[in-house]
Design an enzyme around this catalytic site. Structure first.
Site, PDB file in Angstrom:
ATOM      1  CG  ASN A   9      -1.731   1.238   1.386  1.00  0.00           C
ATOM      2  OD1 ASN A   9      -1.872   1.994   0.426  1.00  0.00           O
ATOM      3  ND2 ASN A   9      -2.272   1.463   2.570  1.00  0.00           N
ATOM      4  CD1 TRP A  10       3.391   0.903  -2.826  1.00  0.00           C
ATOM      5  CD2 TRP A  10       3.374   1.975  -4.791  1.00  0.00           C
ATOM      6  NE1 TRP A  10       4.012   0.093  -3.738  1.00  0.00           N
ATOM      7  CE2 TRP A  10       4.019   0.724  -4.959  1.00  0.00           C
ATOM      8  CE3 TRP A  10       3.246   2.814  -5.903  1.00  0.00           C
ATOM      9  CZ2 TRP A  10       4.537   0.307  -6.191  1.00  0.00           C
ATOM     10  CZ3 TRP A  10       3.751   2.403  -7.126  1.00  0.00           C
ATOM     11  CH2 TRP A  10       4.392   1.157  -7.268  1.00  0.00           C
ATOM     12  CE  LYS A  11       0.370   3.281   4.733  1.00  0.00           C
ATOM     13  NZ  LYS A  11       0.331   3.394   6.171  1.00  0.00           N
ATOM     14  CG  HIS A  93      -5.829   1.742   5.208  1.00  0.00           C
ATOM     15  ND1 HIS A  93      -5.354   2.669   6.106  1.00  0.00           N
ATOM     16  CD2 HIS A  93      -4.793   0.895   4.947  1.00  0.00           C
ATOM     17  CE1 HIS A  93      -4.079   2.395   6.360  1.00  0.00           C
ATOM     18  NE2 HIS A  93      -3.722   1.326   5.668  1.00  0.00           N
ATOM     19  CD  GLU A  95      -2.596   5.314   6.890  1.00  0.00           C
ATOM     20  OE1 GLU A  95      -2.568   5.406   5.648  1.00  0.00           O
ATOM     21  OE2 GLU A  95      -1.643   4.850   7.557  1.00  0.00           O
ATOM     22  CD  GLU A 167      -3.595  -2.756   7.336  1.00  0.00           C
ATOM     23  OE1 GLU A 167      -2.490  -3.035   6.877  1.00  0.00           O
ATOM     24  OE2 GLU A 167      -4.151  -1.671   7.136  1.00  0.00           O
ATOM     25  N   GLY A 173       2.216   2.063  10.651  1.00  0.00           N
ATOM     26  CA  GLY A 173       3.122   3.194  10.479  1.00  0.00           C
ATOM     27  C   GLY A 173       3.821   3.619  11.761  1.00  0.00           C
ATOM     28  CB  SER A 211       5.110  -1.776  11.885  1.00  0.00           C
ATOM     29  OG  SER A 211       4.641  -0.459  12.108  1.00  0.00           O
TER      30      SER A 211
HETATM   31  C1  PEP Z   1      -0.819  -0.061   5.858  1.00  0.00           C
HETATM   32  O1  PEP Z   1      -0.853   1.069   5.445  1.00  0.00           O
HETATM   33  O2  PEP Z   1      -1.730  -0.832   5.568  1.00  0.00           O
HETATM   34  C2  PEP Z   1       0.297  -0.465   6.698  1.00  0.00           C
HETATM   35  C3  PEP Z   1       0.250  -1.649   7.244  1.00  0.00           C
HETATM   36  O3  PEP Z   1       1.340   0.432   6.856  1.00  0.00           O
HETATM   37  P1  PEP Z   1       2.766   0.137   7.549  1.00  0.00           P
HETATM   38  O4  PEP Z   1       3.275  -1.160   6.993  1.00  0.00           O
HETATM   39  O5  PEP Z   1       3.614   1.298   7.181  1.00  0.00           O
HETATM   40  O6  PEP Z   1       2.522   0.025   9.013  1.00  0.00           O
END
Ligand code: PEP
Length: 249
Positions: A9-11, A93, A95, A167, A173, A211
């Protein structure tokens, strides 16, 4: 055997289409073997990333999708607009829940829109730190599965059309990944709730996200019931992403 899936997931990264193309070329070179590899680039980069991937076996996901097919929704992207550009979409998600105020009903509506337009769905769910500390993890998972997945029209949700990403919000993050054991326990609960909906729970791919890095991925790859990873930060480095994919092979 359940499908294994690793998605980057490049966000809101990289910040240029040029950067996205460079990263896409790196991902195209990854040999996933039996592991399905996916990326979720920013919307703006989707058309060119699709071309840059060429014939590589990499699925493209949109990072979100609107619940309506068209209309007065400034700044939004609908499922029909993604036709030919994405194979699927991420919904729920944390976010997006945070930034756009998505609740369970809206996440369900987004998933329904995507599935109705033949987009595969990665359905994200997970608890906050406060909820975990308060012993509410199972209750939150149950609510998100029932109100998010349980209300989707019968027949749309199948192991082929929908994968789940557990998640925990506190791990995303933050560099504070869950343990493989915590992920496995939560995923067991997710399957229990899927079964309660009458679904073939053991057939659904369920990933862990939060993470994940090349350094900690084996803890998840070895954990019971964890079928892959949704990767944010570490997916911005094709070499590290490749190592994460390799751990699930
Ligand atoms: C995500 O955005 O779904 C995610 C798991 O981010 P990160 O790996 O940076 O924690």
């Amino acid at each position: 055997m359940r499908g294994r899936l690793v998605v980057g997931n490049w966000k809101m990264n990289p910040t240029s289409v040029h950067g996205a193309l460079e990263l896409a070329r790196g991902v195209a070179a990854i040999d996933g073997g039996d592991v399905e590899v996916g990326i979720a680039p920013p919307y703006l980069a989707l058309p060119q990333v699709r071309i840059a991937l060429g014939g590589a076996a990499v699925r493209i996901y949109a990072q979100d999708v609107h619940w309506e097919p068209k209309g007065a929704h400034t700044g939004q992207i609908s499922a029909p607009m993604l036709a030919g550009l994405a194979d699927g979409a991420i919904v729920g998600h944390s976010e997006v829940r945070r930034d756009q105020g998505d609740d369970d009903a809206r996440v369900a509506a987004k998933a329904t829109a995507a599935l109705s337009h033949e987009l595969r769905v990665i359905f994200c769910l997970g608890e906050s730190l406060e909820e975990r500390r308060g012993g509410k993890t199972d209750a939150v998972i149950s609510r998100q599965v029932h109100r998010g997945i349980g209300v989707i029209r019968t027949g749309l949700v199948t192991p082929a059309t929908l994968a789940i990403a557990y998640e925990p919000i506190w791990a995303i993050g933050t560099g504070e990944a869950a343990t493989g054991r915590q992920a496995g326990d939560a995923i067991t609960r997710i399957r229990y709730e899927l079964a309660a909906l009458g679904l073939d729970a053991d057939a659904f791919t369920v990933m862990y996200g939060g993470s994940v890095t090349a350094a900690n991925v084996l803890d998840f790859a070895r954990a019971d019931g964890v079928d892959g990873a949704l990767v944010g930060g570490a997916s911005l480095d094709a070499g590290q992403f490749s190592a994460i994919v390799a751990a699930f092979r």
